[in-house]
Design a protein around this motif. Structure first.
Motif, PDB file in Angstrom:
ATOM      1  N   GLY A 107       0.851  -1.185   0.000  1.00 42.71           N
ATOM      2  CA  GLY A 107       0.000   0.000   0.000  1.00 42.71           C
ATOM      3  C   GLY A 107       0.885   1.233   0.000  1.00 42.71           C
ATOM      4  N   LEU A 108       0.694   2.100   0.998  1.00 43.47           N
ATOM      5  CA  LEU A 108       1.504   3.312   1.096  1.00 43.47           C
ATOM      6  C   LEU A 108       2.653   3.171   2.087  1.00 43.47           C
ATOM      7  N   LYS A 109       2.827   1.970   2.629  1.00 44.14           N
ATOM      8  CA  LYS A 109       3.984   1.703   3.493  1.00 44.14           C
ATOM      9  C   LYS A 109       5.165   1.355   2.596  1.00 44.14           C
ATOM     10  N   ARG A 110       6.324   1.928   2.924  1.00 48.72           N
ATOM     11  CA  ARG A 110       7.509   1.705   2.103  1.00 48.72           C
ATOM     12  C   ARG A 110       8.671   1.196   2.947  1.00 48.72           C
ATOM     13  N   GLY A 141       2.352  -7.384   4.022  1.00 46.56           N
ATOM     14  CA  GLY A 141       2.722  -7.601   5.413  1.00 46.56           C
ATOM     15  C   GLY A 141       3.928  -6.824   5.888  1.00 46.56           C
ATOM     16  N   ILE A 142       4.267  -5.744   5.221  1.00 46.02           N
ATOM     17  CA  ILE A 142       5.411  -4.937   5.641  1.00 46.02           C
ATOM     18  C   ILE A 142       5.117  -4.304   6.992  1.00 46.02           C
ATOM     19  N   GLU A 143       6.050  -4.441   7.907  1.00 46.06           N
ATOM     20  CA  GLU A 143       5.954  -3.823   9.234  1.00 46.06           C
ATOM     21  C   GLU A 143       6.752  -2.530   9.200  1.00 46.06           C
ATOM     22  N   THR A 144       6.204  -1.472   9.781  1.00 44.85           N
ATOM     23  CA  THR A 144       6.931  -0.208   9.835  1.00 44.85           C
ATOM     24  C   THR A 144       7.119   0.224  11.286  1.00 44.85           C
ATOM     25  N   GLU A 145       8.071   1.119  11.476  1.00 40.65           N
ATOM     26  CA  GLU A 145       8.362   1.680  12.795  1.00 40.65           C
ATOM     27  C   GLU A 145       7.745   3.072  12.890  1.00 40.65           C
ATOM     28  N   PHE A 147       9.139   5.865  13.224  1.00 38.67           N
ATOM     29  CA  PHE A 147       9.912   6.875  12.500  1.00 38.67           C
ATOM     30  C   PHE A 147       9.816   6.711  10.983  1.00 38.67           C
ATOM     31  N   ASP A 148       9.201   5.630  10.492  1.00 35.39           N
ATOM     32  CA  ASP A 148       9.056   5.412   9.053  1.00 35.39           C
ATOM     33  C   ASP A 148       7.989   6.347   8.505  1.00 35.39           C
ATOM     34  N   ILE A 149       8.334   7.101   7.485  1.00 38.06           N
ATOM     35  CA  ILE A 149       7.417   8.075   6.898  1.00 38.06           C
ATOM     36  C   ILE A 149       6.627   7.388   5.779  1.00 38.06           C
ATOM     37  N   PRO A 150       5.281   7.376   5.889  1.00 40.70           N
ATOM     38  CA  PRO A 150       4.477   6.741   4.835  1.00 40.70           C
ATOM     39  C   PRO A 150       4.371   7.646   3.604  1.00 40.70           C
ATOM     40  N   LEU A 151       4.005   7.047   2.507  1.00 40.03           N
ATOM     41  CA  LEU A 151       3.791   7.781   1.262  1.00 40.03           C
ATOM     42  C   LEU A 151       2.395   8.396   1.246  1.00 40.03           C
ATOM     43  N   ASP A 152       2.222   9.417   0.430  1.00 40.10           N
ATOM     44  CA  ASP A 152       0.892   9.956   0.150  1.00 40.10           C
ATOM     45  C   ASP A 152       0.327   9.304  -1.105  1.00 40.10           C
ATOM     46  N   ILE A 153       1.219   8.993  -2.044  1.00 40.31           N
ATOM     47  CA  ILE A 153       0.843   8.373  -3.320  1.00 40.31           C
ATOM     48  C   ILE A 153       1.952   7.404  -3.715  1.00 40.31           C
ATOM     49  N   LEU A 154       1.572   6.292  -4.312  1.00 35.74           N
ATOM     50  CA  LEU A 154       2.541   5.357  -4.882  1.00 35.74           C
ATOM     51  C   LEU A 154       2.175   5.139  -6.345  1.00 35.74           C
ATOM     52  N   VAL A 155       3.182   5.216  -7.216  1.00 38.98           N
ATOM     53  CA  VAL A 155       2.966   5.008  -8.649  1.00 38.98           C
ATOM     54  C   VAL A 155       3.847   3.866  -9.121  1.00 38.98           C
ATOM     55  N   THR A 156       3.226   2.886  -9.766  1.00 32.88           N
ATOM     56  CA  THR A 156       3.972   1.828 -10.447  1.00 32.88           C
ATOM     57  C   THR A 156       3.575   1.877 -11.919  1.00 32.88           C
ATOM     58  N   GLU A 157       4.138   0.981 -12.696  1.00 28.08           N
ATOM     59  CA  GLU A 157       3.777   0.937 -14.117  1.00 28.08           C
ATOM     60  C   GLU A 157       2.353   0.434 -14.339  1.00 28.08           C
TER      61      GLU A 157
END
Length: 175
Positions: A107-110, A141-145, A147-157
Motif C-alpha cells: 500500500g503506502l507503506k515503504r 505484510g510490511i511492518e513499519t516503525e 519513525f518510518d514516513i508513509p507515502l501519500d501516493i505510490l505510482v507503479t507501471e
C-alpha cells in the motif's frame, strides 16, 4: 527484470506521474536519481525542468541528505553508492513534492535501503510524498516503525495507490 522491461516500466511510471495533478501543480520537485535496480527518473527530471519547475535532487553528507537545486547544465559525479549527485549547486528547503525510491511497498507503506536518509529528510520537509516503484516490488505484510514516513501516493507501471484507494493507470494491463 530485463533492460527492455525496465525501460518500458520506467516510461509507464513517468507517464502516470506526469498525469497526476498533484505532480503537475507543484512548483518545486525533489526527485531521486535512480540506480540500475530502480525506475529511471531521468525523464521525470527532464519533464519537471521543461515545465520550468524548481528541481532538486539528493546529495548526501554524513547521515543527512540535502536537496540541491539543479538545471539542465548541472554536472554530476557518483557517490560511494554509485548514485549520481550534483557537483556544486545550492541547497533548498522549498519542496512541494518529493519523488522517492523504495525497495518494497505494501500500500503506502515503504521500505527503503535501511539508512534512514529519506525518513530523516521527509520528517523535516512538509511536502507531498510520492513513491515510485516497479509493481513487482509489492510485498504484503510490511511492518513499519514509528519513525518510518508513509507515502501519500505510490505510482507503479500498473497502478496508482492513494489514501483514497487504488486504481489502474493507463498502463495497468501487462504490455
Amino acid at each position: 527484470m530485463s533492460a527492455e522491461d525496465k525501460d518500458w516500466a520506467s516510461g509507464a511510471i513517468c507517464d502516470a506521474l506526469s498525469g497526476l495533478s498533484e505532480f503537475c501543480r507543484a512548483h518545486s520537485a525533489f526527485i531521486f536519481l535512480g540506480t540500475e535496480t530502480e525506475p529511471d527518473t531521468e525523464e521525470i527530471v527532464g519533464l519537471a525542468l521543461m515545465l520550468e519547475r524548481t528541481v532538486s535532487v539528493p546529495r548526501v553528507h554524513g547521515r543527512d541528505m540535502d536537496a540541491i537545486v539543479i538545471s539542465p547544465y548541472t554536472n554530476f559525479k557518483r557517490n560511494k553508492w554509485n548514485i549520481l549527485e550534483p557537483v556544486g549547486g545550492h541547497r533548498t528547503d522549498d519542496i512541494d513534492v518529493a519523488v522517492i525510491p523504495l525497495v518494497a511497498f505494501d500500500g503506502l507503506k515503504r521500505v527503503g535501503h535501511g539508512g534512514g536518509y529519506y525518513d530523516r529528510f521527509l520528517s523535516a520537509h512538509d511536502c507531498l510524498k510520492i513513491g515510485i516503484a516497479f509493481d513487482c516490488q509489492c510485498a504484503e505484510g510490511i511492518e513499519t516503525e514509528s519513525f518510518d514516513i508513509p507515502l501519500d501516493i505510490l505510482v507503479t507501471e500498473k497502478r496508482i495507490i492513494t489514501r483514497e484507494g487504488e486504481r489502474k493507470n493507463s498502463y495497468g494491463e501487462d504490455k
